[in-house]
Motif scaffolding. Structure first.
Motif, PDB file in Angstrom:
ATOM      1  N   MET A   1       0.826  -1.201   0.000  1.00 46.25           N
ATOM      2  CA  MET A   1       0.000   0.000   0.000  1.00 46.25           C
ATOM      3  C   MET A   1       0.865   1.259   0.000  1.00 46.25           C
ATOM      4  O   MET A   1       0.518   2.272  -0.620  1.00 46.25           O
ATOM      5  N   THR A   2       1.992   1.190   0.680  1.00 49.14           N
ATOM      6  CA  THR A   2       2.908   2.332   0.702  1.00 49.14           C
ATOM      7  C   THR A   2       3.504   2.575  -0.678  1.00 49.14           C
ATOM      8  O   THR A   2       3.671   3.724  -1.102  1.00 49.14           O
ATOM      9  N   ILE A   3       3.789   1.507  -1.391  1.00 49.65           N
ATOM     10  CA  ILE A   3       4.298   1.632  -2.763  1.00 49.65           C
ATOM     11  C   ILE A   3       3.238   2.275  -3.657  1.00 49.65           C
ATOM     12  O   ILE A   3       3.535   3.180  -4.449  1.00 49.65           O
ATOM     13  N   TYR A   4       1.988   1.826  -3.525  1.00 45.10           N
ATOM     14  CA  TYR A   4       0.895   2.445  -4.278  1.00 45.10           C
ATOM     15  C   TYR A   4       0.805   3.939  -3.967  1.00 45.10           C
ATOM     16  O   TYR A   4       0.601   4.765  -4.863  1.00 45.10           O
ATOM     17  N   LEU A   5       0.938   4.278  -2.694  1.00 46.51           N
ATOM     18  CA  LEU A   5       0.840   5.673  -2.254  1.00 46.51           C
ATOM     19  C   LEU A   5       1.905   6.528  -2.925  1.00 46.51           C
ATOM     20  O   LEU A   5       1.611   7.622  -3.442  1.00 46.51           O
ATOM     21  N   ILE A   6       3.132   6.059  -2.922  1.00 47.31           N
ATOM     22  CA  ILE A   6       4.240   6.826  -3.512  1.00 47.31           C
ATOM     23  C   ILE A   6       4.034   6.977  -5.019  1.00 47.31           C
ATOM     24  O   ILE A   6       4.294   8.049  -5.587  1.00 47.31           O
ATOM     25  N   LEU A   7       3.541   5.928  -5.669  1.00 48.16           N
ATOM     26  CA  LEU A   7       3.297   5.997  -7.109  1.00 48.16           C
ATOM     27  C   LEU A   7       2.245   7.044  -7.439  1.00 48.16           C
ATOM     28  O   LEU A   7       2.408   7.840  -8.376  1.00 48.16           O
ATOM     29  N   ILE A   8       1.145   7.060  -6.692  1.00 46.23           N
ATOM     30  CA  ILE A   8       0.078   8.040  -6.931  1.00 46.23           C
ATOM     31  C   ILE A   8       0.587   9.450  -6.672  1.00 46.23           C
ATOM     32  O   ILE A   8       0.322  10.374  -7.445  1.00 46.23           O
ATOM     33  N   TRP A   9       1.322   9.615  -5.604  1.00 48.89           N
ATOM     34  CA  TRP A   9       1.858  10.936  -5.250  1.00 48.89           C
ATOM     35  C   TRP A   9       2.808  11.450  -6.324  1.00 48.89           C
ATOM     36  O   TRP A   9       2.724  12.609  -6.734  1.00 48.89           O
ATOM     37  N   ARG A  10       3.683  10.603  -6.813  1.00 47.14           N
ATOM     38  CA  ARG A  10       4.665  11.018  -7.809  1.00 47.14           C
ATOM     39  C   ARG A  10       4.042  11.194  -9.196  1.00 47.14           C
ATOM     40  O   ARG A  10       4.556  11.956 -10.021  1.00 47.14           O
ATOM     41  N   PHE A  11       2.948  10.514  -9.448  1.00 45.76           N
ATOM     42  CA  PHE A  11       2.296  10.641 -10.746  1.00 45.76           C
ATOM     43  C   PHE A  11       1.714  12.033 -10.948  1.00 45.76           C
ATOM     44  O   PHE A  11       1.537  12.482 -12.077  1.00 45.76           O
ATOM     45  N   ASP A  12       1.440  12.729  -9.847  1.00 41.94           N
ATOM     46  CA  ASP A  12       0.972  14.119  -9.922  1.00 41.94           C
ATOM     47  C   ASP A  12       2.192  15.002 -10.163  1.00 41.94           C
ATOM     48  O   ASP A  12       2.700  15.663  -9.260  1.00 41.94           O
ATOM     49  N   ARG A  13       2.652  15.047 -11.377  1.00 44.04           N
ATOM     50  CA  ARG A  13       3.961  15.608 -11.688  1.00 44.04           C
ATOM     51  C   ARG A  13       4.000  17.130 -11.734  1.00 44.04           C
ATOM     52  O   ARG A  13       5.063  17.734 -11.552  1.00 44.04           O
ATOM     53  N   PRO A  18       2.229  18.410  -0.868  1.00 42.95           N
ATOM     54  CA  PRO A  18       3.218  18.192   0.207  1.00 42.95           C
ATOM     55  C   PRO A  18       3.055  16.779   0.785  1.00 42.95           C
ATOM     56  O   PRO A  18       1.957  16.402   1.190  1.00 42.95           O
ATOM     57  N   PHE A  19       4.140  16.037   0.822  1.00 40.20           N
ATOM     58  CA  PHE A  19       4.031  14.632   1.225  1.00 40.20           C
ATOM     59  C   PHE A  19       3.582  14.497   2.678  1.00 40.20           C
ATOM     60  O   PHE A  19       2.934  13.510   3.027  1.00 40.20           O
ATOM     61  N   ARG A  20       3.891  15.484   3.509  1.00 38.21           N
ATOM     62  CA  ARG A  20       3.469  15.403   4.921  1.00 38.21           C
ATOM     63  C   ARG A  20       1.934  15.400   5.033  1.00 38.21           C
ATOM     64  O   ARG A  20       1.372  14.718   5.903  1.00 38.21           O
ATOM     65  N   ILE A  21       1.256  16.144   4.136  1.00 36.49           N
ATOM     66  CA  ILE A  21      -0.202  16.171   4.162  1.00 36.49           C
ATOM     67  C   ILE A  21      -0.755  14.873   3.588  1.00 36.49           C
ATOM     68  O   ILE A  21      -1.737  14.321   4.086  1.00 36.49           O
ATOM     69  N   VAL A  22      -0.123  14.379   2.525  1.00 35.19           N
ATOM     70  CA  VAL A  22      -0.523  13.099   1.947  1.00 35.19           C
ATOM     71  C   VAL A  22      -0.362  11.988   2.991  1.00 35.19           C
ATOM     72  O   VAL A  22      -1.234  11.132   3.152  1.00 35.19           O
ATOM     73  N   ASN A  85      -7.510  22.978   3.098  1.00 39.86           N
ATOM     74  CA  ASN A  85      -6.112  23.366   2.936  1.00 39.86           C
ATOM     75  C   ASN A  85      -5.915  24.112   1.626  1.00 39.86           C
ATOM     76  O   ASN A  85      -6.520  23.778   0.611  1.00 39.86           O
ATOM     77  N   LYS A  86      -5.060  25.132   1.644  1.00 41.13           N
ATOM     78  CA  LYS A  86      -4.822  25.946   0.449  1.00 41.13           C
ATOM     79  C   LYS A  86      -4.204  25.137  -0.692  1.00 41.13           C
ATOM     80  O   LYS A  86      -4.278  25.534  -1.851  1.00 41.13           O
ATOM     81  N   LYS A  87      -3.587  24.001  -0.386  1.00 40.83           N
ATOM     82  CA  LYS A  87      -2.977  23.170  -1.423  1.00 40.83           C
ATOM     83  C   LYS A  87      -3.993  22.266  -2.120  1.00 40.83           C
ATOM     84  O   LYS A  87      -3.716  21.705  -3.170  1.00 40.83           O
ATOM     85  N   PHE A  88      -5.159  22.109  -1.527  1.00 41.50           N
ATOM     86  CA  PHE A  88      -6.210  21.261  -2.102  1.00 41.50           C
ATOM     87  C   PHE A  88      -7.062  22.145  -3.009  1.00 41.50           C
ATOM     88  O   PHE A  88      -7.848  22.951  -2.530  1.00 41.50           O
ATOM     89  N   ASP A  89      -6.893  22.009  -4.331  1.00 40.33           N
ATOM     90  CA  ASP A  89      -7.604  22.949  -5.196  1.00 40.33           C
ATOM     91  C   ASP A  89      -8.187  22.360  -6.477  1.00 40.33           C
ATOM     92  O   ASP A  89      -8.782  23.092  -7.263  1.00 40.33           O
ATOM     93  N   ASN A  90      -8.044  21.061  -6.736  1.00 38.07           N
ATOM     94  CA  ASN A  90      -8.613  20.522  -7.969  1.00 38.07           C
ATOM     95  C   ASN A  90      -8.857  19.018  -7.858  1.00 38.07           C
ATOM     96  O   ASN A  90      -8.631  18.411  -6.803  1.00 38.07           O
TER      97      ASN A  90
END
Length: 303
Positions: A1-13, A18-22, A85-90
């Motif tokens: 699940m952690t691998i899936y998480l990192i893949l999804i996070w990095r796919f948002d190129r 911010p990874f701390r919020i994720v 959060n101000k980073k959540f916008d779309n």
């Protein structure tokens, strides 16, 4: 699940969160949502047991109705905090944050299943495969669906935000309930795998389209900055494509800061147009700050 998480996070190129919020959303799914879901399921199942006496029927009803209702509610609860959060916008942001919660929930739920069904090696391996590739991914997709609707409606009127949140939650519950319904019976299990496979394909398509939209936003919003002389014309296509990650087009000492500030500037401009009151003032002030910072970076690179 952690691998899936990192893949999804990095796919948002283009506008990576911010990874701390994720990670906070991931941990909510793994701990907070699980805790509340257990309590909610026990309470709701108790009241249902007053009317449904047959144990098999009660267990089946719990899987098809109680679990989707309670678990999607508890997973989605933290999204209502994150969306402010101000980073959540779309839509992309909603998919990332919602997917993180779902993966965290799936991780803990998987662990409990793996421990509780470890008496037979063959069935244990089967459970690991099914839950890792399907059940946990279902949690990711369902909560990401709610997140996508929250991201889509963030800058709409309050009534529309409530409406789209309800629609997103309903679809999340439907995905969850459909999967549980199909796999509860051996005869319909193949349909369950097919249903989830199609759902995952739709999820990937929406995610890809949303990221392409982010690229278009960056290009369109920074076009004005080129006209105003803030950003060089030669940088416009670079900043809105994957080429920006390559070295050589700008001094390496400022490349990352330049990319981050230019990308944030583009989204702040979009957010300012869609906001009112204090939020609009905040975004407009941020726009001025990023313009000054970019001018400072580029003037330093020419010195």
């Amino acid at each position: 699940m952690t691998i899936y998480l990192i893949l999804i996070w990095r796919f948002d190129r283009y506008d990576r969160e911010p990874f701390r919020i994720v990670l906070a959303n991931y941990l909510w799914g793994a701990i907070g949502a699980i805790f509340l879901a257990v309590i909610g399921s026990v309470i709701l199942t108790f009241f249902i047991s007053l009317f449904v006496k047959d144990e098999n029927s009660l267990e089946l009803f719990g899987a098809i109705a109680v679990a989707p209702f309670v678990e999607e509610m508890t997973k989605g609860l933290f999204l209502l905090i994150t969306v402010s959060n101000k980073k959540f916008d779309n839509i992309t942001d909603g998919i990332v944050y919602g997917g993180a919660i779902g993966l965290g929930f799936g991780m803990t739920e998987n662990f409990l299943y793996f421990v509780g069904n470890s008496d037979n090696l063959v069935s244990w391996i089967y459970i690991i495969i099914v839950r890792t590739l399907f059940s946990a991914v279902m949690h990711c997709v369902s909560t990401a669906t709610l997140g996508a609707f929250l991201g889509y409606s963030k800058f709409m009127s309050r009534g529309k935000r409530i409406f789209y949140a309800f629609v997103g939650l309903s679809i999340a519950m439907f995905i969850h309930a459909a999967w549980n319904s199909f796999v509860s019976f051996q005869s319909t299990a193949p349909l369950g795998f097919l249903f989830l496979f199609i759902t995952i394909l739709i999820f990937i398509a929406v995610f890809t389209i949303s990221i392409a939209r982010e690229r278009k936003i960056i290009f369109n919003e920074l076009s004005e900055e080129v006209t105003n002389g803030i950003i060089p014309a030669a940088h416009l296509n670079i900043l809105s494509s994957s080429i920006r990650e390559k070295v050589g087009w700008i001094p390496e000492t400022i490349r990352k800061d330049y990319i981050k500030s230019a990308t944030t500037l583009a989204f702040r401009k979009l957010q300012a147009r869609n906001s009112k009151g204090a939020s609009k003032i905040y975004y407009e002030n941020d726009i001025d700050n990023y313009r000054r910072f970019i001018s400072f970076l580029l003037s330093g690179s020419k010195a």
